[in-house]
Design an enzyme around this catalytic site. Structure first.
Site, PDB file in Angstrom:
ATOM      1  CG  HIS A  90      -0.542   0.245   2.498  1.00  0.00           C
ATOM      2  ND1 HIS A  90      -0.227  -0.763   3.384  1.00  0.00           N
ATOM      3  CD2 HIS A  90      -0.299   1.398   3.164  1.00  0.00           C
ATOM      4  CE1 HIS A  90       0.177  -0.246   4.521  1.00  0.00           C
ATOM      5  NE2 HIS A  90       0.142   1.067   4.418  1.00  0.00           N
ATOM      6  CG  ASP A 226       0.389  -4.111   2.793  1.00  0.00           C
ATOM      7  OD1 ASP A 226       0.920  -3.574   1.800  1.00  0.00           O
ATOM      8  OD2 ASP A 226      -0.409  -3.511   3.540  1.00  0.00           O
ATOM      9  CB  SER A 659       2.890   1.548   6.327  1.00  0.00           C
ATOM     10  OG  SER A 659       1.682   1.178   6.906  1.00  0.00           O
TER      11      SER A 659
HETATM   12  N1  ARG Z   1      -4.574   0.366   7.642  1.00  0.00           N
HETATM   13  C1  ARG Z   1      -3.290   0.367   7.015  1.00  0.00           C
HETATM   14  C2  ARG Z   1      -2.645   1.760   7.083  1.00  0.00           C
HETATM   15  O1  ARG Z   1      -3.248   2.655   7.635  1.00  0.00           O
HETATM   16  C3  ARG Z   1      -3.339  -0.173   5.632  1.00  0.00           C
HETATM   17  C4  ARG Z   1      -4.089   0.634   4.637  1.00  0.00           C
HETATM   18  C5  ARG Z   1      -4.071   0.139   3.237  1.00  0.00           C
HETATM   19  N2  ARG Z   1      -5.127  -0.829   2.963  1.00  0.00           N
HETATM   20  C6  ARG Z   1      -6.417  -0.545   2.633  1.00  0.00           C
HETATM   21  N3  ARG Z   1      -7.251  -1.526   2.467  1.00  0.00           N
HETATM   22  N4  ARG Z   1      -6.868   0.668   2.452  1.00  0.00           N
HETATM   23  O2  ARG Z   1      -1.867   2.180   6.284  1.00  0.00           O
HETATM   24  N1  ASP Z   2      -1.252   1.198   8.107  1.00  0.00           N
HETATM   25  C1  ASP Z   2      -0.536   2.299   8.725  1.00  0.00           C
HETATM   26  C2  ASP Z   2       0.490   2.989   7.793  1.00  0.00           C
HETATM   27  O1  ASP Z   2       0.258   3.145   6.628  1.00  0.00           O
HETATM   28  C3  ASP Z   2       0.089   1.864   9.992  1.00  0.00           C
HETATM   29  C4  ASP Z   2      -0.815   2.102  11.185  1.00  0.00           C
HETATM   30  O2  ASP Z   2      -1.536   3.096  11.192  1.00  0.00           O
HETATM   31  O3  ASP Z   2      -0.726   1.332  12.126  1.00  0.00           O
HETATM   32  O4  ASP Z   2       1.482   3.511   8.190  1.00  0.00           O
END
Ligand code: ARG
Ligand code: ASP
Length: 726
Positions: A90, A226, A659
């Site tokens: 991502h 990921d 991330s």
């Molecule tokens: N929650 C994670 C972060 O905040 C992954 C986000 C990417 N994935 C998604 N399905 N939008 O970056």
């Molecule tokens: N998914 C998040 C990021 O993109 C990480 C988090 O918020 O825990 O950095």
């Protein structure tokens, strides 16, 4: 005698069990240059075998030399002597998407460069190393004071830091910036090396890289592969250089060895990365505003936009294709804020913070000096929040709701061209360049725009804003629409979308081909232009000045509050809030007990991905090749207990920006890549709970399994330094 020994034994066993359940969790995002002071001893107690000096040093290579800020908002780590860079899927997503076409769809099908020549340049992407971190508080603090206005304070700080930064990098190719810590009670200067030729190397199909998509996002158990791979290129002298065919892979100071021997619950784990923003030291009043206003507003607004988009995507394949990335981005924080509020409510966090504030007040009142300095602070907070909240609410509605209408953002991007063309002194060349840019922008916009969908969003956002913005603080065009259309926002929207020239691509482009005062007049009389400008002006004139004053005023109070907190408890070690600078967080590999009767195991496996596979659900498609590898147990050296380990939990504190961060074992070797947090603990950006906050990371063995077995990219595996004990 025997009995008492047994009892003792039992007691200590109980104690151990308790201990192994919870106490390895560790709050804190620490500056890597300060670990030697207190953290090192604790890290060693938790099992770390290396020293603080091995993590950060300016005298020899250290772990920090293998960690970069990837673009502006993620982390990456080097895993080969030729700067192969590992980050999240991502994190690389938008770059990979813009390199893709319908015929060469790397997002859908994956991509593995077979040679350096096939590694694809990514314009605009950067990778930033931290060369050195210096505490410059002593050079700044004597020159600022509590009585200074915030503006004056900022300008004094800027003057000093400009000079310090210039001196720090003079004669080098490095860059420098200074950031404040502990809400402005300390300052650190960062010397960095920024690379600008970054190339895309490889990625698995989206079905793996984004497996589980929004359904599984922020959730455990998780099965998302990921990750994506890039490489840093440098000029002849191994220094940063803009893209050129002649550039060579950067030869890094250090890269991470990879350990695939296996991990287990309780093992020490440490994560290095660039966490973006936390707010751990807010008074109850501030937390209350986040909970009941900021998060609540944004959740309510996004819910409607997402609902409309989802419906449209479900009925039309083109919309599905064009809106899926936008949808994902919007959905990510929608879910985060909803979960955050659920957590804050469930754990009575505001009430608990009120308890802390009470203690703080008692502490300030117990001493006359303290009373004078901090005694009024909580009252001042109440006052400033009650005023500021009003503007915060109006801002949420203009930026998240009204500006969530795609048409309006698009219309505003004509502003620069119109201003330039109107200016008789403007450089003709500059106007030409802007004209070309605008034409490109128009074509780009129509490629991924659904008018019928945006029309629904427009109606819904106008209505929602009308219902929720206070009568005294709303764009006056809302009032006019209401009057002119007898409150019928639908009728207004219909007319707007059928009349506006901005949505007539051919006509608009021909106007741009001959763009003069007549055309400007037409555009600036257009109803979409009027709506967009009115909202923008309202934001600039009626909200921003007061909101900025609130932000500055509360920054001053927060600084004082933090100063008080630091004085109140001189034994406890406080970590500074995240601010996109390099941090280290540590703890252990650990499952959790999210609620009564539920235990989360610390690890998932490939079996679980196969199990979740569902032909009828887009979020859970399993590529045929992966099914085949699974059926034939073709796991290579990445096999463990008959499967391939996939994701794992650690009791570390991470947030957005982390991330892609490397997860390291006791010897500082790479065991995984962090990519998310478990839903039960995402309130950790405000309140950290050792029992509930867990980072979710991808096991490095799954990453290598996919690269080697699914991607057939042996040449990449060969670059790495892979350790397998036994
Ligand atoms: N929650 C994670 C972060 O905040 C992954 C986000 C990417 N994935 C998604 N399905 N939008 O970056
Ligand atoms: N998914 C998040 C990021 O993109 C990480 C988090 O918020 O825990 O950095």
């Amino acid at each position: 005698m025997g009995k008492s020994v047994n009892c003792l034994h039992l007691l200590s066993l109980n104690f151990l069990l308790l201990f192994s359940n919870y106490s390895f969790a560790k709050e804190g995002m620490w500056l890597p240059n300060l670990l030697g002071h207190v953290n090192e001893a604790e890290m060693k107690d938790l099992g770390m075998k290396i020293s603080a000096d091995d993590i950060y040093s300016i005298n020899h290579t250290s772990l920090k030399d293998a960690v970069v800020q990837f673009g502006g908002g993620c982390t990456g780590e080097l895993i080969s002597s030729q700067s192969l860079l590992l980050t999240n899927h991502h994190c690389g997503f938008s770059q990979i998407q813009s390199l893709s076409t319908l015929e060469k769809n790397y997002i859908k099908d994956g991509y593995w460069a077979k040679s350096f020549e096939e590694e694809l340049p990514c314009p605009g992407l950067t990778a930033t190393f931290i060369i050195e971190i210096r505490n410059v508080s002593e050079q700044i603090l004597p020159f600022i004071s509590d009585t200074m206005s915030e503006m004056k304070r900022q300008s004094v700080i800027k003057l000093i830091t400009d000079n310090l930064e210039k001196a720090a990098i003079s004669g080098t190719h490095y860059k420098a910036f200074t950031k404040s810590f502990y809400q402005g009670n300390e300052f650190y200067l960062f010397i960095t090396e920024v690379f600008t030729d970054i190339r895309f190397v490889g990625v698995a199909p989206k079905a793996i890289g984004n497996f589980g998509s929004d359904t599984d996002n922020w959730m455990w158990p998780r099965h998302t592969g990921d990750f994506s791979l890039f490489r840093i290129y440098a000029g002849k002298d191994n220094h940063p250089a803009d893209y050129s065919k002649e550039n060579k892979p950067f030869s890094p100071r250090y890269f991470l060895p990879i350990n695939i021997s296996g991990i287990k619950e309780g093992d020490f784990a440490m994560i290095m990365g660039f966490p973006g923003k936390t707010n751990e030291y807010l008074p109850a009043e501030g937390l209350e505003m986040v909970y009941s206003q900021t998060n609540a507003d944004k959740v309510r607004i996004r819910e409607q936009r997402l609902k409309i988009w989802k419906e449209a995507m479900g009925t039309n394949d083109t919309i599905q294709l064009n809106y899926s990335a936008k949808y994902r981005t919007l959905a990510n924080y929608y879910k985060k804020w909803s979960l955050e509020n659920q957590n804050l409510r469930k754990h009575e966090s505001i009430l608990k913070r009120k308890g802390f504030d009470k203690q703080f007040l008692e502490w300030t009142l117990a001493d006359s000096m303290r009373r004078a300095e901090f005694g009024n602070l909580l009252n001042d907070f109440s006052e400033i929040y009650s005023k500021g909240k009003v503007f915060g609410h109006a801002l949420d509605y203009t930026s998240e709701s009204l500006m969530g209408i795609e048409l309006l953002n698009y219309v505003l991007s004509f502003k620069k061209l119109i201003e330039l063309r109107r200016n008789i002194h403007a450089d003709e060349k500059e106007v030409e360049v802007q004209l070309e840019k605008t034409k490109k922008m128009v074509n780009g916009f129509f490629k991924s725009y659904s008018k019928s969908t945006d029309k629904k969003v427009c109606f819904s956002m106008l209505k929602l804003s009308d219902e929720n913005m206070s009568d005294s603080l709303r764009p006056d065009i809302l009032v006019r629409i209401k009057n002119d259309f007898s409150g019928d926002f639908m009728k207004y929207t219909e007319e707007l979308y059928s009349k506006t020239i901005f949505l007539k691509q051919e006509k608009l482009l021909s106007m741009l081909n001959n763009f003069g005062s007549v055309e400007i007049k037409k555009l600036t009389k257009d109803p979409a232009w009027k709506l967009a400008i009115n909202i923008q002006d309202f934001q600039k004139e009626k909200i921003q000045p007061s909101y900025n004053a609130f932000v500055q005023g509360s920054a001053k109070l927060l600084r004082k509050y933090m100063e008080g907190i630091l004085q109140m408890d001189t034994v406890k070690q406080f970590y500074p809030d995240a601010n996109s600078t390099l941090r280290v967080t540590y703890g252990s590999i650990q499952g959790m007990n999210p609620r009564d009767g539920v235990i989360y195991k610390w690890q998932t496996n490939l079996d679980g991905l196969i199990e979740k596979g569902n032909l009828n659900d887009d979020d859970f498609q399993v590529p045929e090749k992966l099914k085949e590898l699974y059926a034939t147990r073709n796991f290579g050296q990445y096999e463990s207990n008959g499967s391939v380990p996939l994701a794992f939990l650690t009791s570390t504190q991470t947030t957005g920006g982390n991330s892609g961060s490397p997860v390291l074992n006791d010897k500082g070797e790479l065991i995984g890549t962090s990519f998310d947090r478990a839903s039960e603990g995402v309130m950790s950006d405000y309140v950290f709970d050792e029992k509930l906050t867990r980072t979710i990371s991808l096991d490095i063995r799954f990453t290598l399994f996919i690269i080697e077995k699914l991607g057939g990219a042996d040449r990449l595996i060969q670059e790495m330094k892979i350790i397998k004990d036994k």
